[in-house]
Design an enzyme around this catalytic site. Sequence first.
Site, short mmCIF file in Angstrom:
data_model
loop_
_atom_site.label_atom_id
_atom_site.label_comp_id
_atom_site.label_asym_id
_atom_site.label_seq_id
_atom_site.Cartn_x
_atom_site.Cartn_y
_atom_site.Cartn_z
N ASP A 196 0.81 -1.21 0.00
CA ASP A 196 0.00 0.00 0.00
C ASP A 196 0.85 1.27 0.00
OD1 ASP A 196 -2.62 -0.58 -0.35
OD2 ASP A 196 -3.28 0.05 1.63
N ASP A 209 -12.81 -7.07 8.82
CA ASP A 209 -12.78 -8.52 8.66
C ASP A 209 -13.94 -9.19 9.37
OD1 ASP A 209 -11.78 -7.76 11.11
OD2 ASP A 209 -9.75 -8.48 10.73
#
Length: 738
Positions: A150, A453
């Site tokens: 990222d 998540d």
Amino acid sequence: MAGSSFSAVAGGKPPLFATEKPKRMVAYRLYAGTIFAGILLIWVYRATHIPPRDSSSLGWRASLGLLVAEVLFGLYWVLTLSVRWNPILRTTFKDRLTERYGEDQLPGVDIFVCTADPALEPLMLVISTVLSVMAYDYPPEKLNVYLSDDAGSAATFYALCEASEFAKHWIPFCKNYKVEPRSPAAYFAEAATPHDACSPQELLRMKDLYRDLTDRVNSVVHSGKIPEVPECNCRDFSEWNETITSEDHPSIVQILIDRNKRKAVDVDGNVLPQLVYMAREKRPQEKHHFKAGSLNALIRASSVISNSPVILNVDCDMYSNNSESIRDALCFFLDVEQGQDIGFVQYPQNFDNVVHNDIYGNPINVVNELDHPCLDGWGGMCYYGTGCFHRRETLCGQIYSKDYKEDWARGVGTAENADELERMSKALVTCTYEHDTLWGIEKGVRYGCPLEDVITGLQIQCRGWRSVYYNPVRKSFLGMAPTSLGQILIQHKRWSEGFLQISLSNYSPFILGHGKIKLGLQMGYSVCGFWALNSFPTFYYAIIPSLCFLGGVSVFPEITSPWIIPFGYVAVAAYSCSLAESLQCGDTAVEWWNAQRMWFFRRTTSYLLAAIDTIGEMLGVSESGFDLTVKVNDSEALERYKKGKMEFGPISGMFVILSTIALFNLVCMVVGLGRVLWREGAEGLGPLFLQAVLCVAIVAINAPVYEALFFRKDSGSLPSFVTLISMCFVSSLCLQAI
């Protein structure tokens, strides 16, 4: 579809996994029944023994507050029953998997490794994780490993290029000598003596190769300069320039190991797993959604490059410790009779950097061995964001139906040109691709919550899929536990804040899961969901009984009263059971005690501030953020950790709370005991006995805080300014007892 051929092969065959219930549940349910009876008696006592309002203003207010706190404690305890009431244990039969499908019919697997900041997540840590998952005991032509960077760092790309060369030696070494673990960093740290099947010369050769790799990567990290392309054997650095930053860079996708053309075989001539580097586009004006956005970009990019039906994602510090984990997971997915509706297989989190008698209570053996199997028993283990195998379709929003058939053969044997695949993938990972789409809402990993998540896993279960928890004897994944108190408290604040946001939203398990998942599973999610709210009664219990003890006001039954029995029984039985479970799961008594301390610290700091911030966010006066857990440890701090010294460090609001509670209870214990014994002798403790015990217990559990406040002089101690602020709060609290 290919799913039907798999069914034909497997029809009428023995199962690939077995499920059984442990035999200890009768005793546990009897114990739980007695605890519940004790809680009911405590409620009765508290409701019938609130003092008159005019007798003692402090006593009346304290008793009323304790009634509320004890009701909340009791209701929360009922919730916790859900994670202990219905456990199941799983066993896989990998030999049957091999006999049934051989190597040719096994499905392809895409493996995602995510990294966000090379300064906080050391490159050799990331590379060792990548190498460990490339070396799985699985047909390499069916493995595809993706590293999402990222930060868009040229140094990370360089490190991965170098790792792709090292993999040509490392993977055959692992498979020829059946090496475990297959993270080179972990293996060489353990291998003080040569491997049984490996000659000393071969081991030394691999060590030298790994040392050279480490030196080259660390040289780039320290210098900030990438060597010339021919020297480092990397493909193409033309996509990096001086304008690229971690928050502002274009999409980059490069296939470093391409089975069709580039660097396709190892030194033994065997096929290598496909290796892909991806940096999704990031621009300052566009939301990037942190790890969730990274995973969604990986799902899309991999759908073009490999499109395997099974996806594994791991954090960059969570290396593979068990080379057979893929085959274990496939035993669940490929069992035609039992596995048709299994959406994901979650492995437990374990750590390899914790020391014996860990001061932070990092070993989570009780959670892994007793709590999680019970969630599995209700049909759904949580998705914890790492160490999890998914069917690709579940992450793409697929709703389960009984006529659903999986195409296990898809994605295997693609022969598209790598340059074309890279071009197509880049278009899927731009920062504007998701605009006006369902990505992050109904497709992929969910956006808008710190625990993307968990909420993603809940959505999958509400679409009709089951999840499975599997805890093999050899741990499948090992990561790095935080080794400073500040890191741990910040991490738990983020987790508890995320869980509370879920519980108070339309994604609450009781709302979203109503009629879709079992009540026991809804309650199981809510155990974590109400961590934060349970901090209020804990904080109240840590202050008010001690305050009343200081003022000589009794708020519990005296020692000669029969009402003391339920209070004493609930406390002694609960903590005795907790200790017994901890010892049963392999912890020491010291580790259990340290875990109780951390439980208290988290509830009075992380969870309390998480609740306050969540309420503030709902009122529009604060905003949640994302804090990356640091994977770099200061050498001096690491030495203190190994010696069992708690690492505090710079001033923090959480440390002020901890110090205030510790100092306040110390004052209450010393002054309260002294005053009672001086005036009335030991007999005077009768009405105040339970308060004295509670106060002493809080003082004992805060021993590391006193050490950091008064005795330590190292950089991990508490600053003197924290002491001054805490003493001001303590003084104002003590005045309330006068």
